[in-house]
Design a protein around this motif. Structure first.
Motif, PDB file in Angstrom:
ATOM      1  N   PHE A 340       3.949   2.307   2.797  1.00  0.00           N
ATOM      2  CA  PHE A 340       3.482   0.995   3.346  1.00  0.00           C
ATOM      3  C   PHE A 340       4.625  -0.106   2.988  1.00  0.00           C
ATOM      4  O   PHE A 340       5.348  -0.744   3.965  1.00  0.00           O
ATOM      5  CB  PHE A 340       2.293   0.649   3.174  1.00  0.00           C
ATOM      6  N   ASP A 341       4.955  -0.109   1.682  1.00  0.00           N
ATOM      7  CA  ASP A 341       5.719  -1.289   1.351  1.00  0.00           C
ATOM      8  C   ASP A 341       7.159  -0.988   1.795  1.00  0.00           C
ATOM      9  O   ASP A 341       7.797  -1.971   2.475  1.00  0.00           O
ATOM     10  CB  ASP A 341       5.814  -1.400  -0.279  1.00  0.00           C
ATOM     11  N   THR A 342       7.669   0.191   1.881  1.00  0.00           N
ATOM     12  CA  THR A 342       8.965   0.573   2.357  1.00  0.00           C
ATOM     13  C   THR A 342       9.198   0.153   3.773  1.00  0.00           C
ATOM     14  O   THR A 342      10.054  -0.485   4.058  1.00  0.00           O
ATOM     15  CB  THR A 342       9.499   1.854   2.145  1.00  0.00           C
ATOM     16  N   LEU A 343       8.123   0.540   4.532  1.00  0.00           N
ATOM     17  CA  LEU A 343       7.941   0.172   6.136  1.00  0.00           C
ATOM     18  C   LEU A 343       8.041  -1.295   6.203  1.00  0.00           C
ATOM     19  O   LEU A 343       8.823  -1.784   7.202  1.00  0.00           O
ATOM     20  CB  LEU A 343       7.025   0.977   6.668  1.00  0.00           C
ATOM     21  N   LYS A 344       7.072  -1.984   5.494  1.00  0.00           N
ATOM     22  CA  LYS A 344       7.275  -3.675   5.699  1.00  0.00           C
ATOM     23  C   LYS A 344       8.452  -3.948   5.409  1.00  0.00           C
ATOM     24  O   LYS A 344       8.725  -5.187   6.081  1.00  0.00           O
ATOM     25  CB  LYS A 344       6.128  -3.787   4.665  1.00  0.00           C
ATOM     26  N   ALA A 345       9.240  -3.539   4.401  1.00  0.00           N
ATOM     27  CA  ALA A 345      10.381  -4.252   4.090  1.00  0.00           C
ATOM     28  C   ALA A 345      11.526  -3.735   5.091  1.00  0.00           C
ATOM     29  O   ALA A 345      12.563  -4.550   5.052  1.00  0.00           O
ATOM     30  CB  ALA A 345      10.650  -3.649   2.676  1.00  0.00           C
ATOM     31  N   SER A 346      11.317  -2.565   5.932  1.00  0.00           N
ATOM     32  CA  SER A 346      12.534  -2.102   6.570  1.00  0.00           C
ATOM     33  C   SER A 346      12.307  -2.278   8.155  1.00  0.00           C
ATOM     34  O   SER A 346      13.460  -2.429   8.692  1.00  0.00           O
ATOM     35  CB  SER A 346      12.557  -0.568   6.259  1.00  0.00           C
TER      36      SER A 346
END
Length: 386
Positions: A340-346
């Protein structure tokens, strides 16, 4: 006009082609033979020279075969060994995706990449095509019967006749989410077409998406990312995550938490040192690491950011697959947070990101997919949701 068009290298397989034609006649089917020989004048060709001759052999007959398929011909049937089979493959793949096609071959190569996105019926010859014998005669008779049966089909399978449906990706490990979704879509009068996200199912998914077979996409199982970018155990699929880029699209991280490798006895020890389980006799599922999850999510985001159509990402924080659950062998809540954190940042800001505190298989997730689909298809796309 011929009902069956037979492709054969007559320089080397004339006796076998003639026998096949006689079997077709016995089945009450008319036929015409098209020669796909190399026309090498007896020379032994190899390397680039042979590949060029094979390309030319296919090109020389493509116009004729395409015209026949667009007319009265109901089936195109190729027969060949290594070289002839590959030439026939090239011709058959140029025909409409669902047009009836048969290849009778010794299968000296792995055909999966060629038939993945095209409906070609394969008939293995068992014995080599090097002179008639009891085995080969039986196989050719079977092939003639298959062709005769296809000739009785009232409607030829043209892609343009396919009613646009909702394209969905799946695996056995995500079927608990796919089955209720398909059921609910059906209750709403919406047809769905499900593709397997392993092997070469994704190639077919991409080709149908690019050819107008879908009116929306629910990429519930983008599992190939792990095999393409982590294990190196999959052919590259450059269009897998961008085909149909103007369509409404919902993406979930189904089966993104593991790499699907082969039977356990063949899996490298470095993978077996991680949490894993035997999905079947042919597949071992190995949990990805935090860094690997970050990598595949970044690659997924790169693809989604390229899309022109409305897009949303739903992340079910209760688990991404059937064994990512309380007590499951690859359960890992922290790994889902990395996702989730990676998708939110990307992800670009125009792509909605929805976080749900539920497992992929939960009713809440199915409902969220349906609600999001309604929103995307009505083009009421809002800001990022977390």
């Amino acid at each position: 006009m011929a009902q069956v068009l037979v492709l054969a290298t007559l320089q080397t397989k004339k006796a076998e082609a003639d026998f096949l034609v006689r079997q077709l006649i016995d089945c009450g089917v008319s036929s015409r033979v098209v020669d796909i020989s190399l026309q090498s004048n007896g020379e032994i060709l190899d390397g680039a020279e042979k590949r060029y001759a094979m390309d030319q052999a296919a090109l020389n007959v493509l116009e004729d075969v395409a015209a026949a398929a667009g007319g009265e011909t109901e089936v195109v049937l190729g027969i060949g060994g290594g070289t002839g089979g590959e030439i026939a493959f090239r011709v058959l793949r140029a025909l409409p995706i669902t047009f009836p096609k048969i290849l009778v071959t010794t299968l000296p190569f792995d055909p999966r990449a060629v038939v993945a996105d095209n409906s070609i019926i394969l008939v293995p010859t068992l014995a080599d095509i090097a002179g008639l014998n009891a085995i080969l005669r039986e196989v050719l008779e079977n092939a003639a019967l298959i062709a005769a049966g296809l000739c009785r089909k009232e409607r030829k399978g043209e892609l343009v006749d396919v009613t646009p449906s909702i394209g969905i990706t799946a695996l056995g490990a995500t079927d608990g989410a796919v089955a209720p979704l398909v059921h609910q879509l059906s209750k709403r009068g919406q047809e769905s077409t499900v593709f397997h996200s392993n092997g070469y199912g994704g190639a077919a998914f991409a080709r149908f998406a690019a050819n107008g077979a879908f009116n929306a996409i629910i990429d519930l199982t983008p599992h190939e990312l792990t095999r393409i970018h982590l294990a190196g155990a999959h052919v590259d699929m450059p269009e897998r995550f961008v085909a149909g880029g103007d369509l409404p699209r919902i993406v979930l991280p189904g089966a993104l938490n593991f790499i699907g490798l082969g039977q356990k006895t063949l899996v490298q020890s470095e993978y077996l040192s991680r949490p894993h389980y035997e999905h079947s006799g042919f597949f071992t599922h190995v949990k990805v690491t935090d860094e690997e999850m970050k990598h595949v999510c970044q690659r997924l985001a790169e693809s989604l950011n390229r899309l022109d159509g409305p897009c949303a990402m739903i992340v079910p924080m209760g688990g991404f697959s059937h064994q990512d659950r309380p007590g499951g062998p690859i359960e890992d809540p922290e790994l889902r947070e990395v996702c989730f954190d990676t998708l939110k940042a990307s992800l670009n800001s125009n792509i909605q990101l929805l976080r749900l505190d539920a497992h992929l298989f939960a009713r809440e997730v199915t409902n969220a997919i349906l609600e999001t689909l309604n929103m995307l298809t009505s083009e009421e796309v809002g800001p990022c949701m977390t």
